[in-house]
Design a protein around this motif. Sequence first.
Motif, short mmCIF file in Angstrom:
data_model
loop_
_atom_site.label_atom_id
_atom_site.label_comp_id
_atom_site.label_asym_id
_atom_site.label_seq_id
_atom_site.Cartn_x
_atom_site.Cartn_y
_atom_site.Cartn_z
N ALA A 455 7.21 12.80 -69.90
CA ALA A 455 7.31 14.05 -70.65
C ALA A 455 6.34 15.10 -70.13
O ALA A 455 6.68 16.29 -70.01
CB ALA A 455 7.06 13.79 -72.14
N VAL A 456 5.13 14.68 -69.80
CA VAL A 456 4.13 15.61 -69.27
C VAL A 456 4.55 16.11 -67.90
O VAL A 456 4.42 17.30 -67.58
CB VAL A 456 2.74 14.94 -69.23
N GLU A 457 5.05 15.22 -67.04
CA GLU A 457 5.50 15.63 -65.71
C GLU A 457 6.67 16.62 -65.79
O GLU A 457 6.74 17.58 -65.03
CB GLU A 457 5.91 14.41 -64.89
N THR A 458 7.57 16.39 -66.73
CA THR A 458 8.71 17.29 -66.89
C THR A 458 8.25 18.68 -67.33
O THR A 458 8.74 19.70 -66.83
CB THR A 458 9.69 16.72 -67.92
N ALA A 459 7.30 18.74 -68.25
CA ALA A 459 6.80 20.03 -68.74
C ALA A 459 6.03 20.78 -67.67
O ALA A 459 5.94 22.01 -67.71
CB ALA A 459 5.93 19.81 -69.97
N ALA A 468 -3.63 17.85 -67.92
CA ALA A 468 -4.41 16.62 -67.98
C ALA A 468 -3.84 15.72 -69.08
O ALA A 468 -3.29 16.21 -70.07
CB ALA A 468 -5.87 16.94 -68.25
N LEU A 469 -3.96 14.41 -68.90
CA LEU A 469 -3.38 13.46 -69.86
C LEU A 469 -4.38 12.35 -70.13
O LEU A 469 -4.97 11.78 -69.21
CB LEU A 469 -2.07 12.88 -69.31
N VAL A 511 -3.02 11.18 -76.43
CA VAL A 511 -2.27 10.35 -77.38
C VAL A 511 -3.16 9.15 -77.69
O VAL A 511 -3.44 8.34 -76.80
CB VAL A 511 -0.92 9.89 -76.80
N VAL A 512 -3.59 9.04 -78.95
CA VAL A 512 -4.56 8.02 -79.32
C VAL A 512 -4.07 7.25 -80.54
O VAL A 512 -3.70 7.85 -81.57
CB VAL A 512 -5.94 8.66 -79.64
N ALA A 513 -4.05 5.93 -80.44
CA ALA A 513 -3.73 5.05 -81.57
C ALA A 513 -5.01 4.33 -81.97
O ALA A 513 -5.53 3.50 -81.21
CB ALA A 513 -2.65 4.06 -81.17
N GLU A 514 -5.52 4.68 -83.16
CA GLU A 514 -6.82 4.13 -83.57
C GLU A 514 -6.91 4.10 -85.09
O GLU A 514 -6.50 5.06 -85.77
CB GLU A 514 -7.94 5.01 -82.99
N ALA A 521 -2.60 15.23 -79.52
CA ALA A 521 -3.31 16.52 -79.44
C ALA A 521 -2.92 17.23 -78.15
O ALA A 521 -2.90 16.62 -77.08
CB ALA A 521 -4.82 16.31 -79.49
N VAL A 522 -2.62 18.52 -78.28
CA VAL A 522 -2.30 19.36 -77.11
C VAL A 522 -3.17 20.61 -77.20
O VAL A 522 -3.11 21.35 -78.18
CB VAL A 522 -0.81 19.76 -77.09
#
Length: 576
Positions: A455-459, A468-469, A511-514, A521-522
């Motif tokens: 998704a980031v590469e497409t955008a 940055a990711l 993208v954080v799972a915690e 967050a963008v």
Amino acid sequence: MGRENNEFAEGRLPRLRLDELLEELQAHIDEVRGTRERLDGLLDAVMSVGRGLDLPQVLRGIVEAAVVLVDAEYGALGVIGDDNKLSAFLPVGIDDELHRQIGALPSGHGILGELIRHPHPLRLAELSAHPASYGFPLHHPPMHTFLGVPIRVRDEIFGNLYLTEKRGGVEFDAEDQAVLTTLAVAAGIAIENARLYEEGRLRQRWLAASTEFTSALLSGAQETEVLGSMVDRAVDIADADIGVFYMVGPGGELRGSLAHGEGSEVHEGVVLPSSAGTLASAALAQQGLVTVVDVEHDERVTVQPERWRGFGPAVAVTVGTKERLSGVLILARRSGRPPFSTVETTALPAFVGQAAIALELAERRRDAEQVSLLEDRDRIARDLHDLAIQRLFATGMTLQSARRFVEHPEAVHRLSRAIDDLDATIKIIRATIFGLREHERAGVAPKLRSRVVKAVETAAAALGYAPALRMEGLLDTDVPAQTAEEVVAVIGEALTNVARHAQSRQAEVSVVAEAGVLTVAVSDEGVGIPPGVVRSGLRNLAERAERLGGELSVTARGEQGGTLLEWRVPLRTEGS
């Protein structure tokens, strides 16, 4: 009396004839001496130009020797380029101030162009009388007499020697032409030697750079860092003003770029869905080396042509083969500088070919490391399953059996909590094992991490740069399928908003799972969200969060400028 006069006359005549003979003899002696001195001068000039190996120095020495040999006030050497015009012009007799006043050096029109079109010696008593003459530019000194001869390097016309204004106000004669023609022959040999030396020196520098590049890649250095070093060395060796390396994907898309030199900042991080309309496309079409006279005005460059403003000569070469293409290297010089010569670009394909091999070897090494990493993951998963989980399970069973012997309520409560914690730990370890063993397989839907990267590469194509990711947590195991779908949609929508409205050159996605919460967050460094703007896209993101019991927040980044979007939803595992 008459007889005495006759005797006087008879005595005078032999003396007169003797004086005439002596004067004639002296004239012949002077002529021979002058010819000998000229021959000595010609020999010295030939020896002088033949000793040099630095091409610019050799060319300058040829012109200076020619001016002295034929006693001319002005001289010049014009080098003929691939377009049959003068690519370089070295004048002698005109100082820097006068040179500045005259302006741009000639490109090969008028009398100079006549010698290019007809490479034969040309001698004129009056320049202005020739049909090809059309005057001089402002501030140019007056010139009348002219002598020009071509310089041949083997069967190639390298350039021409031009001499004007023979001192003393006389014309150049046949002897001057013969002397200059002889010097031109010697100059051709000297130029060939200098070019061979220059070519050998450049090949050596390209080879040394290739060796460094290969060693750095195979030693495990970061590929981006090594590629940047490659561009830097290429700019230096080719005497370019800027170098750009475009990373090309399998479908011809530009996946990013590295740049070094003047104005490199506008060429960094270029991401485009296709190479069409760029100089890289011209190189890809020919699968080799492409030279350009004026990249700023080249008709093939239609996508973001302003990046090349102020640049003229350029050369582009593909790195790799059609089957395994790595990218395209472009070198360019500022407008007004000479184009890249054959000598300068001969070794460039071999250099990038070596670079392509090194990149492929580095990729094979990374593949081997990936296989080793996956094997380590499998081993860790087995150890966790066979050792850690069994021991934790046994400990939990022991605590459960011991609980009935405990009478104090607080102790019972603590034991129950410890047993629950053990059960939760076992679930976490099992999820970790699942994540370690679940590699991407054909026919299986890609995991969330892979989908986020995609998704980031497409955008990036719409943004014009790669964001940055950052990803943290067990995204592939703890995020339910429905939530994963929403995450991909949220990232796409948020980055589209950045591309349309933010006017930012940087963006970051995390993208954080915690702690049972998934946060997307963008952030950007753009102009922010003006008041009164209709936020239809943000409303969609908020609705997506609310459906999953979460929330959306959009805030300004304060002194940094830009906007921070945070999308949070609680994590509920499948079946809970």
